[in-house]
Scaffold this motif. Structure first.
Motif, PDB file in Angstrom:
ATOM      1  N   HIS A  14       0.860  -1.193   0.000  1.00 29.54           N
ATOM      2  CA  HIS A  14       0.000   0.000   0.000  1.00 29.54           C
ATOM      3  C   HIS A  14       0.892   1.237   0.000  1.00 29.54           C
ATOM      4  CE1 HIS A  14      -3.458  -2.516   0.909  1.00 29.54           C
ATOM      5  NE2 HIS A  14      -2.685  -3.142   1.779  1.00 29.54           N
ATOM      6  N   ILE A  15       0.530   2.219  -0.795  1.00 29.87           N
ATOM      7  CA  ILE A  15       1.332   3.453  -0.846  1.00 29.87           C
ATOM      8  C   ILE A  15       1.037   4.287   0.406  1.00 29.87           C
ATOM      9  CG2 ILE A  15       1.770   5.606  -2.109  1.00 29.87           C
ATOM     10  CD1 ILE A  15       0.974   4.093  -4.672  1.00 29.87           C
ATOM     11  N   VAL A  16       2.089   4.610   1.127  1.00 27.39           N
ATOM     12  CA  VAL A  16       1.925   5.397   2.359  1.00 27.39           C
ATOM     13  C   VAL A  16       2.449   6.817   2.141  1.00 27.39           C
ATOM     14  CG1 VAL A  16       2.547   5.539   4.799  1.00 27.39           C
ATOM     15  CG2 VAL A  16       2.063   3.331   3.773  1.00 27.39           C
ATOM     16  N   ILE A  17       3.597   6.913   1.458  1.00 28.01           N
ATOM     17  CA  ILE A  17       4.110   8.241   1.095  1.00 28.01           C
ATOM     18  C   ILE A  17       4.410   8.241  -0.396  1.00 28.01           C
ATOM     19  CG2 ILE A  17       5.982   9.928   1.393  1.00 28.01           C
ATOM     20  CD1 ILE A  17       6.231   9.036   4.277  1.00 28.01           C
ATOM     21  N   SER A  18       3.889   9.241  -1.064  1.00 26.97           N
ATOM     22  CA  SER A  18       4.129   9.373  -2.492  1.00 26.97           C
ATOM     23  C   SER A  18       4.702  10.756  -2.765  1.00 26.97           C
ATOM     24  CB  SER A  18       2.816   9.173  -3.251  1.00 26.97           C
ATOM     25  OG  SER A  18       2.973   9.523  -4.590  1.00 26.97           O
ATOM     26  N   ASP A  19       5.931  10.812  -3.234  1.00 28.50           N
ATOM     27  CA  ASP A  19       6.624  12.063  -3.550  1.00 28.50           C
ATOM     28  C   ASP A  19       6.579  13.050  -2.377  1.00 28.50           C
ATOM     29  OD1 ASP A  19       8.206  13.570  -5.149  1.00 28.50           O
ATOM     30  OD2 ASP A  19       6.628  14.227  -6.515  1.00 28.50           O
ATOM     31  N   GLY A  20       6.859  12.546  -1.180  1.00 30.80           N
ATOM     32  CA  GLY A  20       6.927  13.399   0.018  1.00 30.80           C
ATOM     33  C   GLY A  20       5.591  13.661   0.686  1.00 30.80           C
ATOM     34  N   CYS A  21       4.479  13.196   0.078  1.00 32.43           N
ATOM     35  CA  CYS A  21       3.152  13.461   0.658  1.00 32.43           C
ATOM     36  C   CYS A  21       2.567  12.173   1.244  1.00 32.43           C
ATOM     37  CB  CYS A  21       2.190  13.988  -0.404  1.00 32.43           C
ATOM     38  SG  CYS A  21       2.730  15.530  -1.094  1.00 32.43           S
ATOM     39  N   VAL A  22       1.967  12.309   2.428  1.00 34.33           N
ATOM     40  CA  VAL A  22       1.371  11.133   3.087  1.00 34.33           C
ATOM     41  C   VAL A  22       0.043  10.790   2.412  1.00 34.33           C
ATOM     42  CG1 VAL A  22       0.443  10.247   5.270  1.00 34.33           C
ATOM     43  CG2 VAL A  22       2.460  11.724   5.278  1.00 34.33           C
ATOM     44  N   ASN A  23      -0.117   9.490   2.111  1.00 38.78           N
ATOM     45  CA  ASN A  23      -1.361   9.010   1.516  1.00 38.78           C
ATOM     46  C   ASN A  23      -2.268   8.502   2.638  1.00 38.78           C
ATOM     47  OD1 ASN A  23      -3.354   7.796   0.044  1.00 38.78           O
ATOM     48  ND2 ASN A  23      -2.032   6.312  -0.974  1.00 38.78           N
ATOM     49  N   LYS A  24      -3.262   9.324   3.005  1.00 37.42           N
ATOM     50  CA  LYS A  24      -4.143   8.994   4.130  1.00 37.42           C
ATOM     51  C   LYS A  24      -4.924   7.709   3.877  1.00 37.42           C
ATOM     52  CE  LYS A  24      -4.847  13.678   5.805  1.00 37.42           C
ATOM     53  NZ  LYS A  24      -5.761  14.813   5.816  1.00 37.42           N
ATOM     54  N   HIS A  25      -5.313   7.518   2.613  1.00 36.29           N
ATOM     55  CA  HIS A  25      -6.100   6.330   2.257  1.00 36.29           C
ATOM     56  C   HIS A  25      -5.292   5.057   2.532  1.00 36.29           C
ATOM     57  CE1 HIS A  25      -9.054   3.921   0.226  1.00 36.29           C
ATOM     58  NE2 HIS A  25      -8.151   3.469  -0.646  1.00 36.29           N
ATOM     59  N   GLY A  26      -3.983   5.104   2.180  1.00 35.30           N
ATOM     60  CA  GLY A  26      -3.102   3.955   2.416  1.00 35.30           C
ATOM     61  C   GLY A  26      -2.981   3.653   3.904  1.00 35.30           C
ATOM     62  N   LEU A  27      -2.851   4.724   4.706  1.00 32.43           N
ATOM     63  CA  LEU A  27      -2.745   4.556   6.166  1.00 32.43           C
ATOM     64  C   LEU A  27      -4.026   3.948   6.737  1.00 32.43           C
ATOM     65  CD1 LEU A  27      -1.016   7.820   7.488  1.00 32.43           C
ATOM     66  CD2 LEU A  27      -0.078   5.520   7.459  1.00 32.43           C
ATOM     67  N   GLU A  28      -5.174   4.421   6.214  1.00 39.62           N
ATOM     68  CA  GLU A  28      -6.468   3.903   6.683  1.00 39.62           C
ATOM     69  C   GLU A  28      -6.593   2.413   6.406  1.00 39.62           C
ATOM     70  OE1 GLU A  28      -9.699   6.156   5.019  1.00 39.62           O
ATOM     71  OE2 GLU A  28      -8.950   7.995   5.957  1.00 39.62           O
ATOM     72  N   ILE A  29      -6.189   1.994   5.197  1.00 36.36           N
ATOM     73  CA  ILE A  29      -6.287   0.573   4.832  1.00 36.36           C
ATOM     74  C   ILE A  29      -5.424  -0.273   5.775  1.00 36.36           C
ATOM     75  CG2 ILE A  29      -5.727  -1.131   3.022  1.00 36.36           C
ATOM     76  CD1 ILE A  29      -6.464   1.017   0.968  1.00 36.36           C
ATOM     77  N   LEU A  30      -4.247   0.257   6.103  1.00 38.17           N
ATOM     78  CA  LEU A  30      -3.321  -0.493   6.969  1.00 38.17           C
ATOM     79  C   LEU A  30      -3.699  -0.394   8.456  1.00 38.17           C
ATOM     80  CD1 LEU A  30      -0.079   0.640   5.170  1.00 38.17           C
ATOM     81  CD2 LEU A  30      -0.770  -1.739   5.428  1.00 38.17           C
ATOM     82  N   GLY A  31      -4.634   0.505   8.759  1.00 40.90           N
ATOM     83  CA  GLY A  31      -5.060   0.700  10.151  1.00 40.90           C
ATOM     84  C   GLY A  31      -3.973   1.373  10.973  1.00 40.90           C
ATOM     85  N   MET A  32      -3.165   2.200  10.314  1.00 43.20           N
ATOM     86  CA  MET A  32      -2.058   2.882  10.998  1.00 43.20           C
ATOM     87  C   MET A  32      -2.412   4.330  11.281  1.00 43.20           C
ATOM     88  SD  MET A  32       1.294   1.562   8.978  1.00 43.20           S
ATOM     89  CE  MET A  32       2.407   2.680   9.768  1.00 43.20           C
TER      90      MET A  32
ATOM     91  N   TYR B 190      -1.015   8.384  12.069  1.00 46.28           N
ATOM     92  CA  TYR B 190       0.016   9.290  11.587  1.00 46.28           C
ATOM     93  C   TYR B 190       1.257   9.217  12.490  1.00 46.28           C
ATOM     94  CZ  TYR B 190       1.707  13.538   9.328  1.00 46.28           C
ATOM     95  OH  TYR B 190       2.441  14.436   8.617  1.00 46.28           O
ATOM     96  N   GLU B 191       0.992   9.033  13.804  1.00 45.75           N
ATOM     97  CA  GLU B 191       2.091   8.965  14.786  1.00 45.75           C
ATOM     98  C   GLU B 191       2.949   7.716  14.531  1.00 45.75           C
ATOM     99  OE1 GLU B 191      -1.102   9.769  15.804  1.00 45.75           O
ATOM    100  OE2 GLU B 191      -0.462  11.888  15.871  1.00 45.75           O
ATOM    101  N   GLU B 192       2.287   6.612  14.227  1.00 43.87           N
ATOM    102  CA  GLU B 192       3.018   5.366  13.952  1.00 43.87           C
ATOM    103  C   GLU B 192       3.933   5.541  12.743  1.00 43.87           C
ATOM    104  OE1 GLU B 192       0.429   1.528  15.239  1.00 43.87           O
ATOM    105  OE2 GLU B 192      -0.611   2.928  13.922  1.00 43.87           O
ATOM    106  N   LEU B 193       3.424   6.249  11.761  1.00 44.16           N
ATOM    107  CA  LEU B 193       4.226   6.513  10.555  1.00 44.16           C
ATOM    108  C   LEU B 193       5.444   7.378  10.900  1.00 44.16           C
ATOM    109  CD1 LEU B 193       4.555   6.418   7.415  1.00 44.16           C
ATOM    110  CD2 LEU B 193       3.137   8.461   7.325  1.00 44.16           C
ATOM    111  N   GLU B 194       5.169   8.404  11.746  1.00 45.66           N
ATOM    112  CA  GLU B 194       6.264   9.281  12.175  1.00 45.66           C
ATOM    113  C   GLU B 194       7.340   8.474  12.917  1.00 45.66           C
ATOM    114  OE1 GLU B 194       7.027  12.537  11.932  1.00 45.66           O
ATOM    115  OE2 GLU B 194       5.329  13.011  10.627  1.00 45.66           O
ATOM    116  N   ASN B 195       6.898   7.533  13.759  1.00 44.57           N
ATOM    117  CA  ASN B 195       7.844   6.691  14.511  1.00 44.57           C
ATOM    118  C   ASN B 195       8.729   5.881  13.568  1.00 44.57           C
ATOM    119  OD1 ASN B 195       6.873   7.619  16.907  1.00 44.57           O
ATOM    120  ND2 ASN B 195       5.458   5.900  17.226  1.00 44.57           N
ATOM    121  N   ILE B 196       8.101   5.326  12.508  1.00 48.11           N
ATOM    122  CA  ILE B 196       8.880   4.530  11.540  1.00 48.11           C
ATOM    123  C   ILE B 196       9.928   5.429  10.875  1.00 48.11           C
ATOM    124  CG2 ILE B 196       8.769   3.222   9.351  1.00 48.11           C
ATOM    125  CD1 ILE B 196       5.940   2.332  10.201  1.00 48.11           C
ATOM    126  N   LEU B 197       9.482   6.632  10.492  1.00 46.79           N
ATOM    127  CA  LEU B 197      10.412   7.558   9.814  1.00 46.79           C
ATOM    128  C   LEU B 197      11.540   7.981  10.761  1.00 46.79           C
ATOM    129  CD1 LEU B 197       7.924   9.811   7.804  1.00 46.79           C
ATOM    130  CD2 LEU B 197       9.365   8.005   6.923  1.00 46.79           C
TER     131      LEU B 197
END
Lengths: 224, 120
Positions: free
Chosen positions: A168-186, A188-195
């Motif tokens: 699932h696309i989570v970041i595309s060209d520097g922009c967060v894909n909210k739809h991808g995060l929703e599908i994964l059940g993640m 924004y904070e979890e994404l920040e932690n990974i980064l």
């Protein structure tokens, strides 16, 4: 307007009958009614655009008629499947248990070259390996191999395989894909932690993919 | 189901528009035919042409919704011709143009009728 209305109905019915008589090979991926509508719509729409002598109403009426036919035919076909055999030809078995059905081949106007070509495209070089070759309603040929000729599956070998699902696309060209995060059940904070754990900023990332097993793939932007 | 209802509504709306427009065009065509065939035309041609021209100019936008531009342009040209012939008093051309106007009006009316001739 009345003439346009009746002409559209007459031409639609004639085209439907002609396409039905032509058989499956002319259809391609679409249903016959879809194909006829697509043919007519593209022509109708382009005429008043290029020819200013034709009033726009002359295109709007056939478009509404075609829309009505298309929607109502799919509505009726979904409720009364028996009607489908009048509009779409039934599937034809061209090969059964390694033997070519000549009658169906002639009836469907499929040449041996075409059939062999379709088998080759399915990775089959020997007709005797084929259990079924079926000409489907959309004109495609489905080939099913005999059980003894099918590739061995992991299940048959009792091997456990890891199914990672799809990316699932989570970041595309520097922009967060909210739809991808929703599908994964993640979140924004979890994404920040990974980064943060990888010491990366969103703006550095060209593409970030996460699959269903939460495996992360990152493609960084190339620096010029 | 929602798309089916919307489509059915659009189709019925279109049928209503076609029906009322058909009535309107046929009435307009009949009026034009009566206008050019009327015996009063011979008595006061100038007044009759003026009435015809006014009627045509008032209704042209509504008629052109469903009638092709070819027929509309032909009718407009014929009315202008008739006006010119009436002004110079050319009786022969006046009668010929009246007949042509009546024929064009009946063509417009025919296109709004269920005719096999229109279908093929």
């Amino acid at each position: 307007m009345l003439t346009i209305l009746f002409r559209t109905i007459v031409i639609y019915i004639i085209l439907l009958v002609v396409m039905r008589l032509m058989g499956k090979r002319q259809i391609g991926e679409l249903e016959i009614s879809d194909l006829v509508t697509t043919f007519l719509l593209s022509e109708i729409a382009s005429l008043p655009i290029t020819d200013t002598n034709i009033p726009v109403a002359f295109a709007i009426i056939p478009m509404i008629v075609l829309l009505t036919f298309e929607v109502s035919s799919s509505w009726f076909l979904s409720r009364f499947p028996i009607l489908k055999k009048f509009l779409s030809p039934l599937p034809a078995t061209l090969i059964f248990d390694g033997k070519i059905n000549r009658r169906e081949m002639l009836h469907s106007r499929i040449s041996l070259d075409e059939l062999i070509g379709e088998l080759r495209q399915n990775g089959i070089s020997d007709i005797s390996e084929v259990k079924y070759a079926i000409l489907e309603q959309n004109g495609k040929i489905t080939v099913i191999q005999k059980a003894e000729c099918k590739p061995i599956s992991a299940e048959q070998l009792n091997i456990e395989v890891c199914d990672n699902g799809i990316d699932h696309i989570v970041i595309s060209d520097g922009c967060v894909n909210k739809h991808g995060l929703e599908i994964l059940g993640m979140t924004y904070e979890e994404l920040e932690n990974i980064l943060n754990s990888q010491k990366l900023k969103k703006s550095d990332i060209y593409l970030m993919l996460i699959d269903d097993s939460k495996k992360v793939k990152i493609f960084k932007k190339e620096k010029n | 189901m929602r798309s089916f209802i919307i489509t059915a509504f659009l189709f019925l709306l279109m049928l209503c528009i076609i029906f009322f427009n058909m009535q309107y065009v046929r009435k307009s065509a009949d009026y034009i035919i009566d206008c050019v065939s009327d015996s009063s035309f011979e008595k006061d041609a100038k007044e009759a042409v003026k009435d015809l021209e006014n009627f045509w100019n008032d209704n042209i936008s509504k008629i052109s919704l469903s009638v092709g531009y070819k027929e509309i342009d032909r009718m407009s040209e014929l009315i202008i011709d008739l006006k010119a012939y009436v002004a110079v008093g050319n009786l022969c051309e006046i009668n010929r143009t009246r007949d042509l106007i009546a024929e064009t009006a009946s063509d417009i009316s025919r296109l709004e009728k269920f005719h096999l001739e229109n279908m093929f």
